[in-house]
Design a protein around this motif. Structure first.
Motif: not given
Length: 224
Positions: A172-201
């Motif tokens: 997604t090149k989110v860091r290059q485009k926005y200057g931020v890093t996605v560090v964690s993800v929470k799916r509906r009904g679940k808890t937060f987990t670490y985000a990796t380069q392979e994580t799909q949102l």
């Protein structure tokens, strides 16, 4: 005391049992800490006597009273009387003098905070200012939650923007485009987990991003 032993020392001295000091003390006790609560008001001390490990009626601007309460035996102390400027400064100064190694102090404003730092407080907390700033960020933008770690750097919680859905984060090149890093993800009904380069949102995911405050806010504006 060696650093490793300090980490194992789960004891804290809290001076001032008003709203901030009492909330902090009760939370520490809930987390398994031993807390000595000190205040000049007998009513407050009595009201928390059964909830805190120890409570003492004492004047924290009196060095002998602090020593009799055992303040010099604590590695960590919190001066939670920020609404009384002179008492706050004197109590903090005395804790420095008697050798407390990790002093947290509540301040009414940044000027008060600078004074506390100058006399030796290791950490200064401005709860009213920090909460006002946090609510302003939440009210004026699309973030679901917001925490500023130091001036200019923040963590923000927001919904996943549509442009990131269905792609591995590494593409997604989110860091290059926005200057931020996605560090964690929470799916509906679940808890937060670490985000990796392979994580799909997925649609409806909530994500935590880290970066400069302006960049985090700009990124949150792209959320649905």
């Amino acid at each position: 005391m060696p650093h490793g032993r300090r980490n194992l020392d789960k004891r804290a001295l809290v001076i001032g049992l008003g709203r901030f000091g009492s909330s902090l003390s009760l939370e520490l006790v809930e987390r398994g800490w031993e807390v000595l609560g000190v205040d000049t008001q007998p009513r407050l001390v009595q009201s928390y006597a059964e909830q805190l490990t120890h409570t003492v009626i004492a004047d924290a601007t009196d060095e002998e009273a602090l020593r009799q309460a055992g303040a010099h035996q604590f590695h960590r102390a919190v001066v939670a009387i920020g609404d009384r400027l002179e008492e706050s400064i004197l109590a903090t100064s005395l804790l420095v003098d008697i050798g407390v190694q990790d002093i947290w102090a509540k301040a009414m404003n940044r000027r008060h905070g600078r004074i506390l730092e100058q006399i030796g407080a290791h950490h200064v907390v401005l709860p009213e200012h920090d909460m006002g700033e946090r609510v302003a960020h939440l009210l004026s933008g699309r973030m679901l939650d917001y925490v500023e770690f130091e001036e200019g750097f923040s963590l923000g919680t927001t919904k996943a923007p549509r442009e990131l859905i269905g792609k591995p984060l590494g593409q997604t090149k989110v860091r290059q485009k926005y200057g931020v890093t996605v560090v964690s993800v929470k799916r509906r009904g679940k808890t937060f987990t670490y985000a990796t380069q392979e994580t799909q949102l997925h649609t409806g995911d909530v994500i935590v991003v880290a970066g400069r405050t302006d960049d985090v806010e700009r990124f949150a504006e792209s959320a649905p």
